[in-house]
Design a protein around this motif. Structure first.
Motif, mmCIF file in Angstrom:
data_model
loop_
_atom_site.group_PDB
_atom_site.id
_atom_site.type_symbol
_atom_site.label_atom_id
_atom_site.label_comp_id
_atom_site.label_asym_id
_atom_site.label_seq_id
_atom_site.Cartn_x
_atom_site.Cartn_y
_atom_site.Cartn_z
ATOM 1 N N ARG A 83 -0.272 10.785 -9.306
ATOM 2 C CA ARG A 83 -0.998 10.126 -10.188
ATOM 3 C C ARG A 83 -1.539 11.286 -11.159
ATOM 4 O O ARG A 83 -2.119 12.610 -10.632
ATOM 5 N N ALA B 257 4.083 3.999 -10.179
ATOM 6 C CA ALA B 257 4.136 2.906 -9.236
ATOM 7 C C ALA B 257 3.422 1.863 -9.012
ATOM 8 O O ALA B 257 3.715 0.743 -8.742
ATOM 9 N N VAL B 258 2.185 1.813 -10.067
ATOM 10 C CA VAL B 258 1.309 0.538 -9.994
ATOM 11 C C VAL B 258 2.078 -0.504 -10.838
ATOM 12 O O VAL B 258 2.061 -1.411 -10.423
ATOM 13 N N LEU C 102 6.336 5.946 -4.851
ATOM 14 C CA LEU C 102 5.121 6.427 -4.113
ATOM 15 C C LEU C 102 5.058 7.720 -3.855
ATOM 16 O O LEU C 102 3.704 8.330 -3.847
ATOM 17 N N VAL D 96 -2.740 6.159 -6.438
ATOM 18 C CA VAL D 96 -1.212 5.841 -6.679
ATOM 19 C C VAL D 96 -0.870 6.059 -8.283
ATOM 20 O O VAL D 96 -1.596 5.662 -8.984
ATOM 21 N N VAL E 180 -4.733 -4.916 -9.357
ATOM 22 C CA VAL E 180 -3.940 -4.300 -9.001
ATOM 23 C C VAL E 180 -4.031 -2.639 -9.409
ATOM 24 O O VAL E 180 -3.482 -1.729 -8.916
ATOM 25 N N GLU E 181 -4.564 -2.872 -10.691
ATOM 26 C CA GLU E 181 -4.677 -1.324 -11.383
ATOM 27 C C GLU E 181 -5.933 -0.779 -10.373
ATOM 28 O O GLU E 181 -5.872 0.535 -10.304
ATOM 29 N N GLY F 242 -4.575 0.566 -7.248
ATOM 30 C CA GLY F 242 -3.695 1.707 -7.438
ATOM 31 C C GLY F 242 -4.657 2.951 -7.577
ATOM 32 O O GLY F 242 -4.185 4.258 -7.124
ATOM 33 N N HIS F 243 -5.751 2.767 -8.352
ATOM 34 C CA HIS F 243 -6.865 3.764 -8.850
ATOM 35 C C HIS F 243 -7.483 4.395 -7.322
ATOM 36 O O HIS F 243 -7.618 5.515 -7.121
ATOM 37 N N PHE G 298 3.667 -1.891 -7.536
ATOM 38 C CA PHE G 298 2.703 -2.879 -6.867
ATOM 39 C C PHE G 298 2.549 -4.219 -7.876
ATOM 40 O O PHE G 298 2.792 -5.319 -7.426
ATOM 41 N N GLU H 133 0.377 5.888 -11.860
ATOM 42 C CA GLU H 133 0.349 4.727 -12.660
ATOM 43 C C GLU H 133 1.920 3.924 -12.771
ATOM 44 O O GLU H 133 1.937 2.716 -12.915
#
Length: 350
Positions: free
Chosen positions: A178, A50-51, A174, A46, A37-38, A41-42, A55, A48
């Motif tokens: 980032r 929100a990650v 969202l 997105v 999931v990291e 997101g990267h 997520f 961090e």
């Protein structure tokens, strides 16, 4: 009895092995999911926050959503017992997150202090307080609602309102930007297994790893709960109290372990966001299921759990005054959960 004793011991040993294996599956799934999931997101650029809060929190909250959903939607032959199990799991999840999970983070900070070069967690004050500010008023209203009679129409209206609240929260998260220059130092595990470039993972490998992680968490959590119920059958607890104690213990393991992984890596803001984001999710989506498919009458143990969860969240909000969160503030969670257990004993729950 003497003839049955060896067989009985052998059966318990088998259940113990299955319990340990299910626990290992949860941990492995959480490790894969956290890493995947990291990278997701990267790739999607997105933020961090929100990650961690969206997520990771949603993905690891699937087990504790799945269990009450199954309990509330099945078991027509024993509807009362299934409803009790469902409501216990729903109310117990925020309690576990706001107490035991916080304590686990504090312990992790102490264990990895040499590797991290510090003990206190470095967090983003605005992100943590934003999550708690969403959670507290929503969960407070729902605990109060559990003490009054509500018709089916009102309950369904509240359920829809909760879905709207969570959708609003997701939009807010969202829209966060980032931070520039954010890099990941740990490659994608699946690319390492497939002998690809782990620091430049393919979208298909990232998606596959996230899916495998979620499935492992779901399978492991359900089996873990089943095995704990087998071991606890002799405790003579009612289904609601049993679920209140045991379901969150297993289903919140992903959040706890994910946070430990991130604390070990020095990503304290993600660790805390994973917990606080899951609290927001737990106050909306599972509760919406409870409102829609049960009378939403909370018993004394459930009201006690809800009250302590709210108190713990309020204490956490006050302690996040700056960018540091000390271990003593996190260890308060253990004391809060101990008060909950004492309260259950005073209520005659066990």
């Amino acid at each position: 009895m003497t003839l049955l004793h060896p067989l009985f011991s052998r059966i318990l040993a088998i259940h113990a092995i299955i319990l340990a294996l299910s626990f290992a599956i949860i941990l492995a799934g959480s490790e894969f999911f956290t890493n995947g999931v990291e990278w997701a997101g990267h790739r999607l650029h997105v933020a961090e926050a929100a990650v961690g809060s969206l997520f990771a929190a949603v993905g690891t909250a699937l087990p504790e959503t799945f269990i009450p959903a199954v309990a509330l939607l099945t078991g027509r032959d024993s509807a009362a017992a299934h409803t009790a199990v469902g409501l216990g799991a729903i109310v117990g999840a925020p309690l576990m997150l706001s107490t035991v999970a916080m304590c686990v983070m504090g312990v992790a900070a102490l264990v990895f202090r040499k590797r991290r070069g510090r003990i206190a967690l470095k967090v983003v004050r605005e992100d943590a307080r934003r999550d708690i500010a969403f959670f507290f008023p929503v969960f407070l209203c729902l605990v109060i609602a559990g003490t009054v009679e509500m018709g089916a129409v009102l309950r369904h209206v509240l359920a829809v309102a909760l879905l709207i609240v969570y959708a609003s929260y997701a939009v807010v998260m969202l829209r966060l930007k980032r931070a520039a220059g954010t890099q990941l130092v740990h490659g994608l595990y699946f690319e390492s297994i497939l002998r690809g470039n782990p620091l430049e993972p393919r979208a298909s490998a990232t998606a596959a790893q996230v899916i495998v992680g979620v499935l492992a968490i779901l399978i492991g959590s359900v089996e873990f709960v089943d095995q704990i119920v087998v071991f606890s059958a002799y405790a003579h607890l009612n289904p609601g109290v049993l679920s209140l104690l045991l379901s969150p213990l297993a289903t919140e393991l992903p959040e706890k372990y994910n946070s430990v992984v991130w604390i070990r890596q020095g990503k304290d803001h993600l660790a805390l966001a994973n917990i606080t984001g899951a609290m927001v999710f737990q106050s909306c989506i599972p509760v919406a299921l409870g409102l829609a498919f049960s009378p939403w009458h909370l018993t004394s143990p459930e009201l006690l759990a809800g009250s302590i969860a709210l108190a713990s969240a309020a204490i956490l909000y006050l302690n996040v005054r700056d960018s540091k969160l000390g271990t003593p503030a996190l260890m308060i969670g253990a004391a809060a959960y101990a008060i909950f257990l004492i309260g259950l004993w005073r209520l005659g729950a066990f």
